[in-house]
Design a protein around this motif. Sequence first.
Motif, PDB file in Angstrom:
ATOM      1  N   SER A 177      70.363  35.460  46.883  1.00  0.00           N
ATOM      2  CA  SER A 177      70.085  35.378  48.321  1.00  0.00           C
ATOM      3  C   SER A 177      69.259  36.535  48.884  1.00  0.00           C
ATOM      4  O   SER A 177      68.533  36.353  49.851  1.00  0.00           O
ATOM      5  CB  SER A 177      71.391  35.241  49.106  1.00  0.00           C
ATOM      6  OG  SER A 177      72.185  36.401  48.959  1.00  0.00           O
ATOM      7  N   ASP A 234      73.055  39.304  45.485  1.00  0.00           N
ATOM      8  CA  ASP A 234      73.412  38.085  46.204  1.00  0.00           C
ATOM      9  C   ASP A 234      74.130  38.351  47.529  1.00  0.00           C
ATOM     10  O   ASP A 234      74.072  37.532  48.421  1.00  0.00           O
ATOM     11  CB  ASP A 234      74.285  37.192  45.314  1.00  0.00           C
ATOM     12  CG  ASP A 234      73.985  35.717  45.488  1.00  0.00           C
ATOM     13  OD1 ASP A 234      72.966  35.368  46.104  1.00  0.00           O
ATOM     14  OD2 ASP A 234      74.784  34.906  44.994  1.00  0.00           O
ATOM     15  N   ASP A 268      62.808  34.542  37.647  1.00  0.00           N
ATOM     16  CA  ASP A 268      62.782  33.143  38.078  1.00  0.00           C
ATOM     17  C   ASP A 268      61.417  32.734  38.638  1.00  0.00           C
ATOM     18  O   ASP A 268      60.948  33.288  39.630  1.00  0.00           O
ATOM     19  CB  ASP A 268      63.835  32.881  39.160  1.00  0.00           C
ATOM     20  CG  ASP A 268      65.223  33.346  38.768  1.00  0.00           C
ATOM     21  OD1 ASP A 268      65.480  33.532  37.568  1.00  0.00           O
ATOM     22  OD2 ASP A 268      66.057  33.525  39.679  1.00  0.00           O
ATOM     23  N   GLU A 327      67.803  39.087  40.725  1.00  0.00           N
ATOM     24  CA  GLU A 327      67.112  37.836  40.424  1.00  0.00           C
ATOM     25  C   GLU A 327      66.484  37.246  41.682  1.00  0.00           C
ATOM     26  O   GLU A 327      67.113  37.247  42.740  1.00  0.00           O
ATOM     27  CB  GLU A 327      68.102  36.817  39.851  1.00  0.00           C
ATOM     28  CG  GLU A 327      68.850  37.302  38.632  1.00  0.00           C
ATOM     29  CD  GLU A 327      69.727  36.232  38.008  1.00  0.00           C
ATOM     30  OE1 GLU A 327      69.438  35.029  38.182  1.00  0.00           O
ATOM     31  OE2 GLU A 327      70.700  36.598  37.326  1.00  0.00           O
ATOM     32  N   PRO A 328      65.266  36.703  41.561  1.00  0.00           N
ATOM     33  CA  PRO A 328      64.651  36.016  42.702  1.00  0.00           C
ATOM     34  C   PRO A 328      65.460  34.816  43.186  1.00  0.00           C
ATOM     35  O   PRO A 328      65.308  34.405  44.328  1.00  0.00           O
ATOM     36  CB  PRO A 328      63.287  35.574  42.160  1.00  0.00           C
ATOM     37  CG  PRO A 328      62.976  36.541  41.079  1.00  0.00           C
ATOM     38  CD  PRO A 328      64.313  36.844  40.453  1.00  0.00           C
ATOM     39  N   GLY A 329      66.327  34.283  42.362  1.00  0.00           N
ATOM     40  CA  GLY A 329      67.129  33.125  42.741  1.00  0.00           C
ATOM     41  C   GLY A 329      68.356  33.451  43.575  1.00  0.00           C
ATOM     42  O   GLY A 329      69.016  32.542  44.093  1.00  0.00           O
ATOM     43  N   CYS A 370      56.448  34.539  42.180  1.00  0.00           N
ATOM     44  CA  CYS A 370      57.613  33.998  41.488  1.00  0.00           C
ATOM     45  C   CYS A 370      58.381  33.154  42.511  1.00  0.00           C
ATOM     46  O   CYS A 370      57.868  32.870  43.587  1.00  0.00           O
ATOM     47  CB  CYS A 370      58.479  35.138  40.950  1.00  0.00           C
ATOM     48  SG  CYS A 370      57.573  36.310  39.882  1.00  0.00           S
ATOM     49  N   ASN A 371      59.584  32.782  42.210  1.00  0.00           N
ATOM     50  CA  ASN A 371      60.377  31.966  43.138  1.00  0.00           C
ATOM     51  C   ASN A 371      60.728  32.730  44.421  1.00  0.00           C
ATOM     52  O   ASN A 371      60.826  33.958  44.421  1.00  0.00           O
ATOM     53  CB  ASN A 371      61.671  31.501  42.475  1.00  0.00           C
ATOM     54  CG  ASN A 371      61.449  30.401  41.467  1.00  0.00           C
ATOM     55  OD1 ASN A 371      60.341  29.897  41.309  1.00  0.00           O
ATOM     56  ND2 ASN A 371      62.506  30.017  40.778  1.00  0.00           N
ATOM     57  N   ASN A 372      60.928  31.990  45.492  1.00  0.00           N
ATOM     58  CA  ASN A 372      61.456  32.498  46.766  1.00  0.00           C
ATOM     59  C   ASN A 372      60.652  33.631  47.387  1.00  0.00           C
ATOM     60  O   ASN A 372      61.213  34.530  48.014  1.00  0.00           O
ATOM     61  CB  ASN A 372      62.921  32.919  46.600  1.00  0.00           C
ATOM     62  CG  ASN A 372      63.796  31.756  46.202  1.00  0.00           C
ATOM     63  OD1 ASN A 372      63.584  30.630  46.652  1.00  0.00           O
ATOM     64  ND2 ASN A 372      64.763  32.000  45.329  1.00  0.00           N
ATOM     65  N   GLY A 373      59.341  33.595  47.216  1.00  0.00           N
ATOM     66  CA  GLY A 373      58.479  34.596  47.843  1.00  0.00           C
ATOM     67  C   GLY A 373      58.388  35.922  47.109  1.00  0.00           C
ATOM     68  O   GLY A 373      57.732  36.842  47.586  1.00  0.00           O
ATOM     69  N   TRP A 374      59.035  36.038  45.959  1.00  0.00           N
ATOM     70  CA  TRP A 374      58.941  37.258  45.163  1.00  0.00           C
ATOM     71  C   TRP A 374      57.591  37.303  44.464  1.00  0.00           C
ATOM     72  O   TRP A 374      56.956  36.286  44.230  1.00  0.00           O
ATOM     73  CB  TRP A 374      60.052  37.289  44.118  1.00  0.00           C
ATOM     74  CG  TRP A 374      61.408  37.590  44.656  1.00  0.00           C
ATOM     75  CD1 TRP A 374      62.111  36.860  45.576  1.00  0.00           C
ATOM     76  CD2 TRP A 374      62.239  38.670  44.282  1.00  0.00           C
ATOM     77  NE1 TRP A 374      63.325  37.435  45.799  1.00  0.00           N
ATOM     78  CE2 TRP A 374      63.436  38.556  45.007  1.00  0.00           C
ATOM     79  CE3 TRP A 374      62.102  39.728  43.401  1.00  0.00           C
ATOM     80  CZ2 TRP A 374      64.472  39.458  44.881  1.00  0.00           C
ATOM     81  CZ3 TRP A 374      63.136  40.627  43.269  1.00  0.00           C
ATOM     82  CH2 TRP A 374      64.317  40.494  44.021  1.00  0.00           C
ATOM     83  N   ASP A 423      66.250  39.069  49.400  1.00  0.00           N
ATOM     84  CA  ASP A 423      64.825  38.993  49.104  1.00  0.00           C
ATOM     85  C   ASP A 423      64.373  40.269  48.389  1.00  0.00           C
ATOM     86  O   ASP A 423      65.158  41.189  48.154  1.00  0.00           O
ATOM     87  CB  ASP A 423      64.016  38.708  50.364  1.00  0.00           C
ATOM     88  CG  ASP A 423      64.121  39.797  51.423  1.00  0.00           C
ATOM     89  OD1 ASP A 423      64.426  40.972  51.098  1.00  0.00           O
ATOM     90  OD2 ASP A 423      63.877  39.482  52.599  1.00  0.00           O
TER      91      ASP A 423
END
Length: 189
Positions: free
Chosen positions: A45, A3, A73, A41-43, A84-88, A47
């Motif tokens: 901050s 994060d 995530d 975690e993809p959640g 997955c989430n956030n471009g992962w 990347d």
Amino acid sequence: NNDVDVNNSSGISWANNIVDPLASYAGRYPGMTISGADDIEPGFSADAAQSRAWLTGYLGATRSGFVFNGSADGCSTRASGLGCNNGWRMSDLQWLSGGASPTRIISLPQIYNTAMPLQWKFISLTGTNAKLKRINFGGPLTEVTACSQAGSCGSMSNVEAWKQLWSAISSASATRQYDMPNGTDLRIN
């Protein structure tokens, strides 16, 4: 976790200033092993590229092992190789949870509900479908004790999480493993 301050240099710093001094101290106690860990975690901050850089720095700076204890995530519970989430991508999580160094990384992924074991099965299949080694799952990480202490949130028991993760990875020959010796549950100190 991934994060704040997630880069190659911070991975090197974690190895040099935390893990290696502990490993040196523990060297006087036979049978004790020190490994670094990170809740990736993809959640959070950072990347995927920043998280990969952190792990590359860590692994390059120490001989100690690494325990991946993150989440998946937004990853699929039905197919491999997806986003997955956030471009992962599932391939990012496969690399971070074992692919970067199959002999030095053990994966203790977060398993709080019935979807999470299936996500990890398909993340591991993402690697094996690309002719990479399966993820080495040591067992699940749950937070039922912390949830009980906090009076809220939801997590299945570690025993149930272990059973569900074992069932998920055993359902495909490419992800099946012979044992899964660990399980850990978080608590609030």
